[in-house]
Design an enzyme around this catalytic site. Sequence first.
Site, PDB file in Angstrom:
ATOM      1  N   VAL A 119       0.788  -1.107  -0.041  1.00  0.00           N
ATOM      2  CA  VAL A 119       0.051   0.043   0.053  1.00  0.00           C
ATOM      3  C   VAL A 119       0.903   1.311  -0.072  1.00  0.00           C
ATOM      4  CG1 VAL A 119      -1.956  -1.026   1.048  1.00  0.00           C
ATOM      5  CG2 VAL A 119      -0.243  -0.190   2.481  1.00  0.00           C
ATOM      6  N   ASP A 120       2.254   0.950  -0.160  1.00  0.00           N
ATOM      7  CA  ASP A 120       3.140   2.272  -0.090  1.00  0.00           C
ATOM      8  C   ASP A 120       3.704   2.250  -1.670  1.00  0.00           C
ATOM      9  OD1 ASP A 120       4.588   0.030   0.006  1.00  0.00           O
ATOM     10  OD2 ASP A 120       5.850   0.546   1.746  1.00  0.00           O
ATOM     11  N   ASP A 121       4.719   3.176  -1.796  1.00  0.00           N
ATOM     12  CA  ASP A 121       5.307   3.281  -2.941  1.00  0.00           C
ATOM     13  C   ASP A 121       6.290   2.529  -3.156  1.00  0.00           C
ATOM     14  OD1 ASP A 121       3.643   5.510  -3.540  1.00  0.00           O
ATOM     15  OD2 ASP A 121       4.967   7.031  -2.518  1.00  0.00           O
TER      16      ASP A 121
END
EC number: 6.2.1.1
Length: 690
Positions: free
Chosen positions: A559-561
């Site tokens: 869910v992050d980069d």
Amino acid sequence: NYLRHVESMSQLPSGTGKISQLNAVVLGESLASEENDLIFPSKEFSGQALVSSPQQYMEMHKRSMDDPAGFWSDIASEFYWKQKWGDQVFSENLDVRKGPISIEWFKGGITNICYNCLDKNVEAGLGDKTAIYWEGNELGVDASLTYSELLQQVCQLANYLKDNGVKKGDAVVIYLPMLMELPIAMLACARIGAVHSVVFAGFSADSLAQRIIDCKPKVILTCNAVKRGPKTINLKAIVDAALDQSSKDGVSVGICLTYDNSLATTRENTKWQNGRDVWWQDVISQYPTSCEVEWVDAEDPLFLLYTSGSTGKPKGVLHTTGGYMIYTATTFKYAFDYKSTDVYWCTADCGWITGHSYVTYGPMLNGATVVVFEGAPNYPDSGRCWDIVDKYKVSIFYTAPTLVRSLMRDDDKYVTRHSRKSLRVLGSVGEPINPSAWRWFFNVVGDSRCPISDTWWQTETGGFMITPLPGAWPQKPGSATFPFFGVQPVIVDEKGIEIEGECSGYLCVKGSWPGAFRTLFGDHERYETTYFKPFAGYYFSGDGCRRDKDGYYWLTGRVDDVINVSGHRIGTAEVESALVLHPQCAEAAVVGIEHEVKGQGIYAFVTLLEGVPYSEELRKSLVLMVRNQIGAFAAPDRIHWAPGLPKTRSGKIMRRILRKIASRQLEELGDISTLADPSVVDQLIALADV
Ligand code: 6R9
């Protein structure tokens, strides 16, 4: 209720696989079918399994939660400790509001992981057991080492390192392909208390230099070249460039110990810097084959492994000795239902965490026979893996979904022409395994006989966190099933509130476990900010997750980069920093897109300097920039010329919109009115196929 359901279902004379095949046909791959598609371990498998029923799992998990100190110290007592740990088995603070994050397990206990992997097994009578079957890139090239021989080779290298000034706590960088020398090097460092930092030998000179500059090793271990598939890769040249670069930055490495891999090149063709470069084979054989162990505290560092995060700078994940040792040994044993007669093959490279925990430490702590494969899994053809399985009678085969998907595209005959009857347990790691790949792996590779352990974990967690125990629960294709002993996963919402029951959200973990990483090297603040501040009181994994009505966990991706390409973690920011180093690139924004084989592919939007025309040549040089800066595995799959990027009025790039454009989901762009200049969106869509 679910347990009762499982009990009644398992009374059916179905055996493994039957139910799954039925459901697969009737229900296809919709969400509903995934959740209802149960695959039972056969009675025969469960009957011989270490954990053979849901009830047994639940009892053991309950004990591990109610009494973690007792649970883990019982297991730890099976290993060799020069001195037992203090009164407290563990202590932790995982809440930033209560002070600095700290995790300690078995503090005060004095041990050595190399001793437990090798000496302990030799003393227990396993000296003549094969520790490593090594299979070279080319057919017919192989070698092997028994536990006694491995111990001797490890001792020789350990003696060399000691003799050349490497002491407890010193860093050693290892940049080697999958030769036996790679696990040997790791174990030799551990033996003398040196902290190894293995850098995957697919990383570029720049990436290697960055890691060298961060951890300042006394010695680097490498080889002159390696063959992978039909290609020869000149590793020493990459190391030379990295060492030049790091010495310009004030970090000079005294010794470059180079293994002469005569299968790939010659000494004459290897560039040499006298005084710094040393041929491995010229020095090591002169050293004694026994070496005193450096006894270390359970909390002394064992290794550093750099991994990608959501900013450009890789994070040096630090693992310590005692907890990591107990955790990797235990997870290996239960998740693969390990038996002393097994032959185990994990296709991961030791340059990643999977190769640390489940090529070297976990299996060897159990005295297992491990296959180490140098080559590419589709060379000379797609049947190579099954050729190796038959050759060594591999019984546990652990790999990544990307390999499963790439092999599944070829004719099944590459699989079926090999017997594979030695296989007992299959494993998957690195990214979510989609149900159709799961079924192919299960039905075709495993002949609907072998349970699949889909192990969810991370560099940071040291070992498996959510994983099937193959004889216990029925499996659902694509679900990592239930938490390992001592692990308490929680799903939280945006506000960090724990959600119960059937739900989706952010995956966190409550409480510590022995294998948890203790800090980011030289940056404890980043450790706290990245992992413990997003949801106070919990470790935040960075993954999204769903829990179904039966309590099974389904990982849904980062869910992050961070994007996950063929199971390799790559920060979008790292790729962006590489692109903007290109003299004609003004700005770059990178997103992940779905990729049939790799899971995710890299899609880069690139803004050029004013007046620079976009061309095929420029595209190639942008891709080359990333290959050179990071490594070939991070090369963008697509470059999308972007005269402008969608930004908010405050200048933030709206990646949500870029993701939709990249995946051509143009109906789902959502609200674009908050953009500083909404017209860039149409412009980007118009340029999509340029
Ligand atoms: C071991 C390893 C960690 C990230 C993790 C997650 C993804 C790994 C997975 C999985 C779904 C699995 N991941 N195993 N996702 N199911 N069985 O891969 O470590 O390189 O640090 O990557 O990989 O997204 O957060 P690492």
